[in-house]
Design an enzyme around this catalytic site. Structure first.
Site, PDB file in Angstrom:
ATOM      1  N   ASN A 155      -7.523   9.530   4.850  1.00  0.00           N
ATOM      2  CA  ASN A 155      -7.382   9.570   3.390  1.00  0.00           C
ATOM      3  C   ASN A 155      -8.491   8.804   2.675  1.00  0.00           C
ATOM      4  O   ASN A 155      -9.111   9.310   1.755  1.00  0.00           O
ATOM      5  CB  ASN A 155      -6.030   8.982   2.973  1.00  0.00           C
ATOM      6  CG  ASN A 155      -4.868   9.734   3.594  1.00  0.00           C
ATOM      7  OD1 ASN A 155      -4.958  10.937   3.824  1.00  0.00           O
ATOM      8  ND2 ASN A 155      -3.795   9.038   3.882  1.00  0.00           N
ATOM      9  N   GLY A 162       2.504   4.705   1.156  1.00  0.00           N
ATOM     10  CA  GLY A 162       2.900   5.239   2.444  1.00  0.00           C
ATOM     11  C   GLY A 162       4.233   4.706   2.920  1.00  0.00           C
ATOM     12  O   GLY A 162       4.784   3.737   2.389  1.00  0.00           O
ATOM     13  N   GLU A 200      -0.700  -1.625  -6.762  1.00  0.00           N
ATOM     14  CA  GLU A 200      -1.396  -0.479  -7.335  1.00  0.00           C
ATOM     15  C   GLU A 200      -0.423   0.666  -7.589  1.00  0.00           C
ATOM     16  O   GLU A 200      -0.293   1.162  -8.684  1.00  0.00           O
ATOM     17  CB  GLU A 200      -2.577  -0.054  -6.447  1.00  0.00           C
ATOM     18  CG  GLU A 200      -2.249   0.015  -4.974  1.00  0.00           C
ATOM     19  CD  GLU A 200      -3.453   0.280  -4.092  1.00  0.00           C
ATOM     20  OE1 GLU A 200      -4.601   0.136  -4.540  1.00  0.00           O
ATOM     21  OE2 GLU A 200      -3.242   0.636  -2.929  1.00  0.00           O
ATOM     22  N   GLY A 204       0.822  -1.204   0.000  1.00  0.00           N
ATOM     23  CA  GLY A 204       0.000   0.000   0.000  1.00  0.00           C
ATOM     24  C   GLY A 204       0.856   1.254   0.000  1.00  0.00           C
ATOM     25  O   GLY A 204       2.060   1.217   0.268  1.00  0.00           O
ATOM     26  N   GLY A 230      -7.078   1.074  -2.100  1.00  0.00           N
ATOM     27  CA  GLY A 230      -7.144  -0.284  -2.639  1.00  0.00           C
ATOM     28  C   GLY A 230      -6.947  -1.348  -1.582  1.00  0.00           C
ATOM     29  O   GLY A 230      -6.914  -2.542  -1.905  1.00  0.00           O
TER      30      GLY A 230
END
Lengths: 497, 497
Positions: free
Chosen positions: A378, A265, A288, A263, A382
């Site tokens: 946020n 971050g 992603e 993810g 996904g």
């Protein structure tokens, strides 16, 4: 130069200014904009829209791929342009407006937005505003550093505004693989069977007559603000490496693992980079967003291929990658986010998903989005697409936040984004909880003992023990379940005394 | 007679008694048993196991398709045979043992259990105990009224015990379509592209040498206890018909709708039957359990085809259907629950999923499983497989329970099985909330106004209003969010005064 970027001569006379393009956008319209995790966003027209709204107020529904760069969400929020925002954002000013109830934010699984558009449950899109590296001879749009939802926006929109960004490398052409699922009821399987499957076009096929305006820009993507690994993220990576090594020993995985997703971050990015310290090799990614970690793993000789929907890099990494893009291009593909995040493909490939939790509870339910259960950070992004369908669904978090005042392991999360069914592994700097095939009471034992911070462990164990007396599959003391969050809301800390 | 049911002569000498077969099961084993929503469960060996355990105690992990009939879960619980139970149950005695913490219950998405087995994250299965209508010349197992997880249990188990049930119609042969996803990393798309796709074998192909014992039985499936439609379920169906008609008017659907799924139980079953009062025709089902409603729709001339993983009927309906099974057989297929519930296929087909909620909150999060947030009812079953991937995810519930003492619409659900992201439509007897593309604050308005019972509506609106003052994407008063459930736990009612 421009003729190599706009290769259909009849379109050259549609070149206009950002202001003139922005003037096409009318009050009440639904706008689909390119941009996914700060990559490949339109950079001129939205700013001109915000400028215009200062004297000519109007409101729109804005749908993107994911988050935008260049403070565009801030500027549009400050100009009061946004009435509705879908499906993800990460801007502080917009976030505050959302939490004040001024902007209606529809927080959506990233794979699903274009399904809603395609079936007319959302939309129709009045204008697609799409950054492109080029327009082909046939009028096809070559996206830049992200695809996100741009392909479907352009295909489904009534009209299209294209931003040709000269600062985006021309070498991006050929990177993209645009596949759009066929219409129901005759939809066929998505033919992606491996990370490196190429099943579509390298451009978005559209009717060039729909292009209403072309704006030429020369502005780089906003760089990611990913922070370097620290002692905690290194510890998380180390626990994860140890666990994956054990899985290899048990014969469940081999050293090439399964396709990896991480993810957006700092924590997930650091953990992925940390995997280069393990014995693994010939890794593949089906993710992603491709962050610095992807290219760190390439450079370490650990990664053979990466599939994503965007490339979002720090300034230093961007210079390294785009300065020698041919070195990486053959090992990369960008897909529409519908495909990068599609349940069908994620389950088929057996992805190992690594996502960041805001907090987890003792039974392994995850809050990814809502501070104190109420205020949006946020969005789910996904993470749900991957966590639900992954071969292994891993959530990472530091065990405390705000300088130790908040425990990231709590009795009950006050907002659930991922239920315990979708969470296999939780890792903090303290250790790893393997929750597979465990009942909730067993999960609590693992999470409290292995993941919680020592300062909060006894209180969690005490809560669990007292709740268990009252019975149930998932014991709780409802009158006390959110007492930690209530204390935090009122005093800023979950600590006692 | 027996030679037509066991067509491989060399297997005839493996016929034995339930007691001898049960003696093969040893303490600590992992057993995979057939049975899905009371259909096609093994009926003799598990009862013999419970008998044996009274004098020869032993414990097992029991994995099934879904719920069993014939009080088998009760008997195994009373005999203290179950240490761990996966992935679903609906037995009152077992439920109580689970909630006391005596049986570890792993509540799983029904599509996922065999993925865990196949990748050795669960298992290995020591014995599969499978009811069959027949064994073929090659030793293939022809399931009876359900497939559930039986095919993978038989394929992956070290040994197999088959129960040949003479009371199951021989005509069941040919009904089944056994397709097993290929191994990763070379897994290919599941070729199901329509409800009536046939892509596999009509039997489970296994090595007949794995058959350790065959037991012959002659006991019908337990009948479903589905209750007839009442004024509330009729009202829910009516609201849903009206909504679907509007969707047709808007051009989003045509009168054949999309493939339908209905969860197990009275409400979803009644609502599905109620659709026969609408203008819809040539309907298709892609569901997990085929209940009375499926055959009501066939008989009403409304349904053209139904795909499921089991057939679970009331006594009257079973007589009607199995008395003239050839009338229906060509319009039916049973699949492994991994396929009937597979995210890939559900999303491809665009299923309209209708599932029952225990309670919903004002933002549309759904609790399907946990009474008062702690005590397990049955399990999540396939509701998550369908709700996440459906074209339209619909949840139905009566607005009150326990004679009006409990509101099914609450400020915050104390257990989340389905997050607001996965819930498009909520229907109660009071009305329908269309939540698509709405932010949480907007969802609250719809749910409170349209779905809540009038007796609780004002208190919900008051809660929402006071929470909104505090701000946030999803406003809550954490100190009060569960006050309704606390009152219910202590006094048996959510009503005031």
């Amino acid at each position: 130069m421009l003729e190599t970027r706009i290769r259909r001569p009849s379109l050259l006379d549609r070149i206009t200014t950002p202001q003139q393009a922005a003037a096409l956008i009318k009050d009440g319209m639904i706008i689909g904009m390119s941009g996914f995790t700060r990559a490949g966003d339109a950079k001129a027209v939205p700013i001109a829209m915000a400028e215009r709204a200062k004297t000519d107020p109007f409101k729109i529904t804005l749908i993107t791929g994911a988050s935008l760069g260049h403070d565009i969400d801030r500027m549009l929020t400050e100009a009061h342009v946004l009435s509705r925002r879908i499906p993800f954002q990460s801007d502080a000013t917009l976030r505050a407006a959302i939490n004040r109830g001024e902007v209606m934010f529809v927080d959506q699984h990233l794979s699903e937005t274009v399904e809603h558009l395609r079936s007319n449950q959302l939309g129709p899109i009045d204008y697609a505003v799409i950054e492109a590296a080029a327009i082909t001879e046939d009028g096809g749009i070559v996206p830049s550093t992200s695809i996100g939802n741009s392909a479907s926006f352009a295909i489904l929109a009534k009209k299209i505004i294209v931003e040709i960004n000269l600062s985006q490398p021309a070498e991006l052409e050929g990177l993209h693989d645009i596949y759009i699922p066929t219409k129901r009821p005759s939809r066929v399987p998505i033919p992606v069977v491996a990370c490196d499957s190429r099943v579509g076009f390298p451009y978005v096929p559209i009717d060039p007559e729909k292009i209403a305006a072309i704006v030429v820009t020369d502005v780089k993507d906003s760089f990611s603000t990913v922070e370097p690994a620290d002692v905690d993220t290194k510890a998380i990576a180390s626990h994860l490496i140890h666990f994956l090594e054990q899985e290899v020993e048990k014969g469940r995985l081999d050293l090439t693992l399964q396709p990896l997703q991480a993810g957006i971050g700092t924590i997930a990015n650091s953990v992925l980079t940390g995997l280069s310290d393990g014995p693994f090799h010939h890794l593949r990614m089906y993710s992603e967003v491709l962050q610095d970690s992807t290219f760190d793993l390439f450079d370490a000789g650990k990664l053979t291929f990466a599939s994503g929907s965007s490339i979002t890099l720090s300034a230093a990494c961007a210079e390294r990658v785009f300065g020698q893009f041919d070195k990486y291009k053959e090992k990369l593909v960008l897909r529409p986010q519908e495909i990068s995040n599609h349940p069908e493909v994620i389950r088929r490939l057996g992805v190992i998903g690594i996502n960041t939790a805001l907090e987890v509870d003792i039974y392994g339910n995850v809050n990814s989005t809502h501070v104190n259960g109420t205020h949006m950070m946020n969005g789910i992004g996904g993470s749900g697409d991957f966590a639900r369908n992954a071969y292994l669904s891993i959530f990472v978090t530091k065990s405390v936040a705000k300088g130790g005042k908040l425990s990231s392991v709590v009795p009950m999360v006050p907002h659930v984004d991922h239920t315990e069914h979708d969470v296999d592994i939780i890792v903090t700097e303290n250790g790893l909880a393997d929750l597979r095939e465990l009942a909730p009471r067993e999960r609590a034992g693992q999470i409290i003992a292995n993941c919680a911070h020592p300062d909060f462990r006894d209180r969690l164990a005490d809560y669990f023990q007292r709740a268990s007396v009252r019975g149930g599959q998932t014991p709780h003391l409802l009158e006390e379940a959110f007492s930690w969050h209530e204390r935090s809301r009122q005093t800023g800390t979950m600590r006692l005394g």
